[in-house]
Design a protein around this motif. Structure first.
Motif, PDB file in Angstrom:
ATOM      1  N   LYS A   1       0.809  -1.214   0.000  1.00 48.52           N
ATOM      2  CA  LYS A   1       0.000   0.000   0.000  1.00 48.52           C
ATOM      3  C   LYS A   1       0.849   1.273   0.000  1.00 48.52           C
ATOM      4  O   LYS A   1       0.615   2.182  -0.792  1.00 48.52           O
ATOM      5  N   GLU A   2       1.814   1.364   0.896  1.00 50.28           N
ATOM      6  CA  GLU A   2       2.603   2.601   0.996  1.00 50.28           C
ATOM      7  C   GLU A   2       3.425   2.848  -0.262  1.00 50.28           C
ATOM      8  O   GLU A   2       3.597   3.994  -0.685  1.00 50.28           O
ATOM      9  N   VAL A   3       3.918   1.789  -0.873  1.00 43.41           N
ATOM     10  CA  VAL A   3       4.696   1.919  -2.112  1.00 43.41           C
ATOM     11  C   VAL A   3       3.795   2.445  -3.233  1.00 43.41           C
ATOM     12  O   VAL A   3       4.120   3.425  -3.905  1.00 43.41           O
ATOM     13  N   VAL A   4       2.646   1.811  -3.420  1.00 42.84           N
ATOM     14  CA  VAL A   4       1.743   2.181  -4.506  1.00 42.84           C
ATOM     15  C   VAL A   4       1.178   3.584  -4.283  1.00 42.84           C
ATOM     16  O   VAL A   4       1.064   4.377  -5.216  1.00 42.84           O
ATOM     17  N   LYS A   5       0.852   3.899  -3.039  1.00 45.91           N
ATOM     18  CA  LYS A   5       0.278   5.209  -2.711  1.00 45.91           C
ATOM     19  C   LYS A   5       1.267   6.332  -3.052  1.00 45.91           C
ATOM     20  O   LYS A   5       0.864   7.445  -3.391  1.00 45.91           O
ATOM     21  N   SER A   6       2.554   6.054  -2.951  1.00 50.48           N
ATOM     22  CA  SER A   6       3.572   7.085  -3.181  1.00 50.48           C
ATOM     23  C   SER A   6       3.939   7.257  -4.655  1.00 50.48           C
ATOM     24  O   SER A   6       4.673   8.170  -5.014  1.00 50.48           O
ATOM     25  N   ILE A   7       3.413   6.393  -5.517  1.00 47.67           N
ATOM     26  CA  ILE A   7       3.744   6.477  -6.947  1.00 47.67           C
ATOM     27  C   ILE A   7       3.067   7.679  -7.579  1.00 47.67           C
ATOM     28  O   ILE A   7       1.879   7.910  -7.399  1.00 47.67           O
ATOM     29  N   LYS A   8       3.838   8.406  -8.325  1.00 43.59           N
ATOM     30  CA  LYS A   8       3.295   9.529  -9.103  1.00 43.59           C
ATOM     31  C   LYS A   8       3.046   9.037 -10.505  1.00 43.59           C
ATOM     32  O   LYS A   8       3.881   8.375 -11.111  1.00 43.59           O
ATOM     33  N   ASN A   9       1.868   9.339 -11.012  1.00 41.57           N
ATOM     34  CA  ASN A   9       1.531   8.875 -12.366  1.00 41.57           C
ATOM     35  C   ASN A   9       2.342   9.590 -13.427  1.00 41.57           C
ATOM     36  O   ASN A   9       2.973  10.612 -13.168  1.00 41.57           O
ATOM     37  N   LEU A  10       2.269   9.054 -14.616  1.00 47.38           N
ATOM     38  CA  LEU A  10       3.023   9.601 -15.746  1.00 47.38           C
ATOM     39  C   LEU A  10       2.539  10.990 -16.098  1.00 47.38           C
ATOM     40  O   LEU A  10       1.424  11.346 -15.879  1.00 47.38           O
TER      41      LEU A  10
END
Length: 165
Positions: free
Chosen positions: A156-165
């Motif tokens: 969750k924390e990894v995915v939540k921190s992803i910035k989209n393209l």
């Protein structure tokens, strides 16, 4: 529960007869072990595709955006069975089209046997022949090292921190 708290030695996924069983009995319990709550994803999120069509990915994580929630860092497509190369390719292509549409950096396909995760590479594409994670559910649920590796990729924390393209 954390991965350690949710760790099983004896796993029974119940009777898996349809795609929804894969989602309910295997995928969602795994997502909960990775720190997710039901509110972190949308199921069957209808997306406008072309003029008349709609694309409906199974799981879309942290969807946001002005129009049709056009952005999400992770998309997961569940199938009942991808044992044949043909079925796996079909699932991959379907999920890839959703991931492109939603500018996702991660996508995953799964069935009753395993989970396969793909990450957009530096050339901004997903590569079917080089997943960043591929493992059978039994190992994900019973091997702490495997579960921890998966958490580093789609926790969750990894995915939540992803910035989209």
């Amino acid at each position: 529960p954390s991965i350690e708290e949710g760790f099983y030695y004896d796993v029974d996924f119940g009777d898996i007869k349809i795609e929804k069983d894969v989602e309910e009995n295997i995928l969602i319990p795994m997502l909960q072990r990775l720190g997710y709550n039901d509110s972190d994803w949308s199921r069957q999120l209808s997306q406008q595709s072309g003029r008349d069509g709609a694309a409906i990915p199974d799981f879309v994580f942290f969807p946001h955006g002005e129009k049709h929630f056009a952005n999400a860092p992770l998309v997961i497509e569940a199938k009942l069975d991808m044992r044949s190369v043909r079925e796996q390719k079909k699932a991959y292509k379907q999920c890839q089209s959703y991931a492109k549409m939603m500018s996702a950096k991660l996508m995953a396909i799964c069935d009753k046997e395993r989970l396969i995760v793909y990450q957009r590479s530096k050339d901004n594409l997903f590569h079917e022949d080089s997943p960043c994670f591929e493992e059978h559910w039994m190992k994900i649920f019973t091997d702490l090292e495997t579960a921890a590796r998966l958490k580093q990729i789609i926790g969750k924390e990894v995915v939540k921190s992803i910035k989209n393209l």
